[in-house]
Design an enzyme around this catalytic site. Structure first.
Site, PDB file in Angstrom:
ATOM      1  N   SER A  89      13.001   3.221  -6.671  1.00  0.00           N
ATOM      2  CA  SER A  89      11.861   2.859  -7.515  1.00  0.00           C
ATOM      3  C   SER A  89      11.369   1.420  -7.432  1.00  0.00           C
ATOM      4  O   SER A  89      10.332   1.103  -7.996  1.00  0.00           O
ATOM      5  CB  SER A  89      12.152   3.197  -8.968  1.00  0.00           C
ATOM      6  OG  SER A  89      11.932   4.561  -9.149  1.00  0.00           O
ATOM      7  N   SER A 131       9.276   4.575  -9.299  1.00  0.00           N
ATOM      8  CA  SER A 131       8.700   4.568 -10.630  1.00  0.00           C
ATOM      9  C   SER A 131       8.191   3.195 -11.084  1.00  0.00           C
ATOM     10  O   SER A 131       7.435   3.137 -12.057  1.00  0.00           O
ATOM     11  CB  SER A 131       9.738   5.070 -11.629  1.00  0.00           C
ATOM     12  OG  SER A 131      10.848   4.203 -11.673  1.00  0.00           O
ATOM     13  N   LYS A 168       9.224  -4.423 -16.101  1.00  0.00           N
ATOM     14  CA  LYS A 168       9.011  -2.977 -16.225  1.00  0.00           C
ATOM     15  C   LYS A 168       9.263  -2.561 -17.674  1.00  0.00           C
ATOM     16  O   LYS A 168      10.101  -3.179 -18.357  1.00  0.00           O
ATOM     17  CB  LYS A 168       9.974  -2.268 -15.259  1.00  0.00           C
ATOM     18  CG  LYS A 168       9.792  -0.778 -15.097  1.00  0.00           C
ATOM     19  CD  LYS A 168      10.688  -0.281 -13.965  1.00  0.00           C
ATOM     20  CE  LYS A 168      10.624   1.227 -13.776  1.00  0.00           C
ATOM     21  NZ  LYS A 168      11.452   1.678 -12.630  1.00  0.00           N
TER      22      LYS A 168
HETATM   23  N1  GLN Z   1      11.978   8.843  -7.251  1.00  0.00           N
HETATM   24  C1  GLN Z   1      13.335   8.874  -7.662  1.00  0.00           C
HETATM   25  C2  GLN Z   1      13.476   9.767  -8.867  1.00  0.00           C
HETATM   26  O1  GLN Z   1      12.539  10.337  -9.250  1.00  0.00           O
HETATM   27  C3  GLN Z   1      13.830   7.499  -7.921  1.00  0.00           C
HETATM   28  C4  GLN Z   1      13.480   6.961  -9.229  1.00  0.00           C
HETATM   29  C5  GLN Z   1      14.056   5.620  -9.503  1.00  0.00           C
HETATM   30  O2  GLN Z   1      14.531   4.926  -8.600  1.00  0.00           O
HETATM   31  N2  GLN Z   1      14.058   5.255 -10.776  1.00  0.00           N
HETATM   32  O3  GLN Z   1      14.496   9.933  -9.432  1.00  0.00           O
END
Ligand code: GLN
Length: 483
Positions: free
Chosen positions: A174, A150, A75
């Site tokens: 994410s 994400s 990532k």
């Molecule tokens: N969707 C969650 C957020 O927007 C989780 C994001 C993540 O795990 N990095 O914070």
């Protein structure tokens, strides 16, 4: 589920294919498919060629790691020495770290081959990967749909066979939610089991690195390669010695189904998860209905704590130390304000403001302190649930992949899609998402298996049962590297 890593490892160690040849196959597949998928935002083909030549040498010498010579991806928020690491944000454009994240250092030592960095929501804030400055990746199972987020680029790359595996980060879902949306496996280890050194911080008390793979077997292999205590991360812990042994025997396994995960859930998702649970029951698992009342408060608690930590973590992007700096300004203060205004996207700015607000002296008690108190009571309730259950089973998300653009005007809907994943991060627990069915549009549905802290092996074994039982077999996406 196909164990891509195991199959490739067999081909490589028997010298039926060299790592250099395999890497070339992945490079051509990325060149042909990435323009429509946008899974990779930076390719590192030169690095991949260097890595694969080194891997071929290691393979020849014998005794190499099962990951040796296998092409993979990271990532874009995992630091790679001399290679772009931008968190898909304008503010980090052009940034190349001068050190490797511990996970990449470990994988490199195993002979891993880095194909590139994958797309993500800016600074990992989002559930669709649409807040990326490079534009959203597309879901390989339906190009009109989002990948989830994400770590959406990593999930898309693995699903389309443009990488054998990916590493993502999971602050509130994410790794697991994009894995569910793309129909692959996503594993978030116990907080502390994998070093966060070199992971660009979002919410430090919640962030965790983990693998996205095509199978549970593959997830265990990658997890074993990256886990363990690291002197560079004070929150990391020693993990069990030896390799994780997967046992598909679920006889006597106590599975908890918490009502709060299922209340008001979409019926298709509910029945897919319940049907999977029935298979466990048939194989001798004991299923119990339980209640964890504080789960209902997990979402607001998460958004208060994650934003508070993000507002502090993102304070370092001031135009002086990293990446982007505004072109014209009249003073240092003006430069910082302009850099941050121009460099951060809207979602990131919103979260910095929210985080600053909940930490401000006038509102600290009302929001941040209260969230910390509820966090403790949720952790205590989860602990007591694991007094009676070995694992919890829940949906990964209350919905399948959104149509692209849908959550743009509906941020609340996007936040709500994290309702089943965020409690795991609040508790620091290990959890895996794996496919358990399809909805009426043919989109994958994800199921989550959650364990108590440092019971990562138990979670992986419970998931391995589903793999062995062929609980859900999704068709392979064409156009990538097929074995
Ligand atoms: N969707 C969650 C957020 O927007 C989780 C994001 C993540 O795990 N990095 O914070």
């Amino acid at each position: 589920m196909k164990s891509v890593i195991s199959s490739l490892s067999r081909l490589l160690s028997s010298r039926e294919i060299s790592s250099a040849e395999l890497t070339d196959k992945y490079i051509s597949a990325i060149e042909s498919r990435n323009p429509e998928l946008n899974a990779y935002v930076h390719t590192t083909f030169e690095e991949a060629k260097k890595n694969s030549a080194a891997a071929d040498k290691m393979l020849k010498e014998g005794g190499a790691s099962p990951l040796c010579g296998i092409p993979m991806t990271l990532k874009d928020n995992i630091a790679t020495d001399g290679l772009p690491t931008t968190c898909c944000s304008k503010i980090l454009q052009g940034f190349k770290p001068y050190y490797d994240a511990t996970v990449w250092r470990k994988l490199k030592a195993c002979g891993a081959v880095l194909l590139g960095k994958t797309n993500m929501d800016e600074f990992a804030m989002g559930s669709t990967s649409e807040t990326s400055v490079y534009g959203a990746p597309s879901n390989p199972r339906n190009l009109q749909r989002v990948t989830g987020g994400s770590s959406g680029g990593g999930a898309a790359a693995v699903c389309a066979n443009l990488a054998a595996y990916a590493l993502g980060s999971d602050t509130g879902g994410s790794i697991r939610q994009p894995a569910a949306f793309c129909g692959v496996v996503g594993f978030k280890p116990t907080y502390g089991a994998v070093s966060r050194y070199g992971l660009i911080a979002y919410g430090s008390s919640l962030d965790q690195i983990g693998p996205i793979t095509n199978s549970v077997t593959d997830a265990a292999v990658v997890y074993d390669a990256i886990r363990g205590e690291d002197e560079k991360d004070m929150t990391s812990c020693p993990t069990e010695k030896g390799k994780t042994i997967l046992t598909p025997d679920v006889k006597g396994l106590k599975i908890g189904l918490a009502d709060e995960f299922f209340d008001g859930l979409d019926t298709e998702i509910k029945s897919a998860v319940e049907n999977a649970v029935k298979k466990y029951e048939k194989a001798g698992a004991q299923v119990m209905r339980i209640s964890i009342p504080a789960l209902k408060l997990a979402l607001p608690v998460y958004y208060i704590i994650a934003c508070a930590e993000a507002s502090s973590n993102l304070g370092r992007y001031d135009g002086i130390r990293y990446g982007y700096r505004a072109q014209s300004y009249s003073s240092v203060d003006d430069m910082v304000v302009k850099t941050r205004t121009q460099g951060f996207g809207k979602e990131v700015q919103k979260r910095i403001m929210l985080g600053t607000y909940v930490l401000s002296s006038g509102y600290f008690d009302a929001y941040y302190k209260k969230a910390c108190i509820i966090r403790e009571s949720l952790r205590a309730q989860l602990k007591s649930a694991f007094g009676t259950c070995d694992v919890l089973i829940a949906p990964t998300a209350p919905n399948t992949a959104f149509v692209k653009g849908y959550t743009g005007g509906n941020a609340i809907e996007m936040y709500l899609s994290d309702v089943c994943t965020v409690p795991v991060n609040i508790g620091g627990l290990p959890a895996i998402s794996l496919p358990c069915g399809k909805d009426k549009n043919g989109l994958p549905i994800g199921m989550q298996i959650i364990g108590d802290v440092f019971e990562d092996g138990k979670v992986l074994s419970a998931a391995y049962f589903a793999e062995e039982e062929k609980l859900c077999e999704l068709e392979e996406v064409q156009g990538g590297v097929s074995l």
